[in-house]
Design a protein around this motif. Structure first.
Motif, PDB file in Angstrom:
ATOM      1  N   HIS A  95     -17.640   0.017 -68.897  1.00 56.80           N
ATOM      2  CA  HIS A  95     -16.247  -0.420 -68.831  1.00 56.80           C
ATOM      3  C   HIS A  95     -15.491  -0.127 -70.128  1.00 56.80           C
ATOM      4  O   HIS A  95     -14.397  -0.648 -70.334  1.00 56.80           O
ATOM      5  CB  HIS A  95     -16.180  -1.911 -68.493  1.00 56.80           C
ATOM      6  N   CYS A 110      -9.865   1.527 -67.938  1.00 63.53           N
ATOM      7  CA  CYS A 110     -11.279   1.293 -67.649  1.00 63.53           C
ATOM      8  C   CYS A 110     -11.693   2.294 -66.578  1.00 63.53           C
ATOM      9  O   CYS A 110     -11.170   2.252 -65.466  1.00 63.53           O
ATOM     10  CB  CYS A 110     -11.501  -0.136 -67.151  1.00 63.53           C
ATOM     11  N   CYS A 144     -13.296   0.374 -63.359  1.00 65.12           N
ATOM     12  CA  CYS A 144     -12.406  -0.448 -62.532  1.00 65.12           C
ATOM     13  C   CYS A 144     -11.239   0.356 -61.953  1.00 65.12           C
ATOM     14  O   CYS A 144     -10.625  -0.082 -60.983  1.00 65.12           O
ATOM     15  CB  CYS A 144     -11.860  -1.620 -63.348  1.00 65.12           C
ATOM     16  N   CYS A 159      -6.598   0.847 -64.131  1.00 61.22           N
ATOM     17  CA  CYS A 159      -6.811  -0.488 -64.682  1.00 61.22           C
ATOM     18  C   CYS A 159      -6.845  -0.372 -66.197  1.00 61.22           C
ATOM     19  O   CYS A 159      -7.756   0.223 -66.767  1.00 61.22           O
ATOM     20  CB  CYS A 159      -8.123  -1.073 -64.157  1.00 61.22           C
ATOM     21  N   CYS A 177     -10.364  -4.699 -69.166  1.00 63.11           N
ATOM     22  CA  CYS A 177     -10.517  -5.040 -67.751  1.00 63.11           C
ATOM     23  C   CYS A 177     -11.138  -6.432 -67.633  1.00 63.11           C
ATOM     24  O   CYS A 177     -11.495  -7.059 -68.626  1.00 63.11           O
ATOM     25  CB  CYS A 177     -11.378  -4.000 -67.042  1.00 63.11           C
TER      26      CYS A 177
END
Length: 136
Positions: free
Chosen positions: A54, A62, A65, A72, A76
Motif C-alpha cells: 500500500h 495507493c 486500493c 485512492c 489509504c
C-alpha cells in the motif's frame, strides 16, 4: 472454488487472531514471553508486507486500493488503520476520514468478533456475496 478457499483462508486468519488475543488476556507470564518471541516478529513482518503493498506510487496514489476508474490517494485506509493501532494506540481521537457521498469500508471489520453473532458465511462456509436461494 476460489470463494470456498477464500472463506477458509479468512476463517483461519480470524481464528489465529482470536487465539492470540485470548493468549494475551489469559496466559501466564512464561507463556506470554514465549508467544511474544515467536509471534511478534511474524506479526511485524506481516504488517510490513501489507504496508509495502500500500506504499504510495509516484502520483501519491495507493496502487493496491486504486482501480482503473477510481484513484485512492495516500494515506489509504490500510495506512490509517496501521497508524491508529501501531502508533496512536487507539487513544487518538477518531477522525471521520470519509468524504460525504462516497461509500466507505469500516477500518476494522468485525473488531468485536467474540461478541458478534456469526455470519451466514461463517456458519455455512458460503461466500457472503453469493446470493442464496431461500428455502420455503
Amino acid at each position: 472454488m476460489d470463494q470456498i478457499l477464500g472463506q477458509v483462508l479468512r476463517n483461519a486468519v480470524w481464528e489465529r487472531l482470536d487465539m492470540l488475543a485470548d493468549l494475551a488476556t489469559r496466559a501466564d507470564t512464561d507463556s506470554l514471553v514465549s508467544v511474544a518471541r515467536s509471534e511478534l516478529p511474524r506479526l511485524t513482518e506481516g504488517w510490513r508486507a501489507m504496508l509495502l503493498a500500500h506504499e504510495p506510487d509516484e502520483r501519491g496514489d495507493c496502487p493496491t486500493c486504486s482501480t482503473r476508474w477510481h484513484r485512492c490517494k495516500a494515506p489509504c485506509s490500510v495506512w490509517q488503520v496501521a497508524h491508529e493501532h501501531l502508533v496512536a494506540g487507539g487513544l487518538a481521537p477518531q477522525q471521520d476520514l470519509r468524504r460525504s457521498g462516497r461509500r466507505t469500508v469500516p477500518t476494522v471489520p468485525n473488531q468485536n468478533r467474540a461478541a458478534a453473532k456469526p455470519t451466514q458465511a461463517e456458519t455455512t462456509g458460503r461466500h457472503a456475496l453469493i446470493p442464496q436461494v431461500a428455502a420455503h
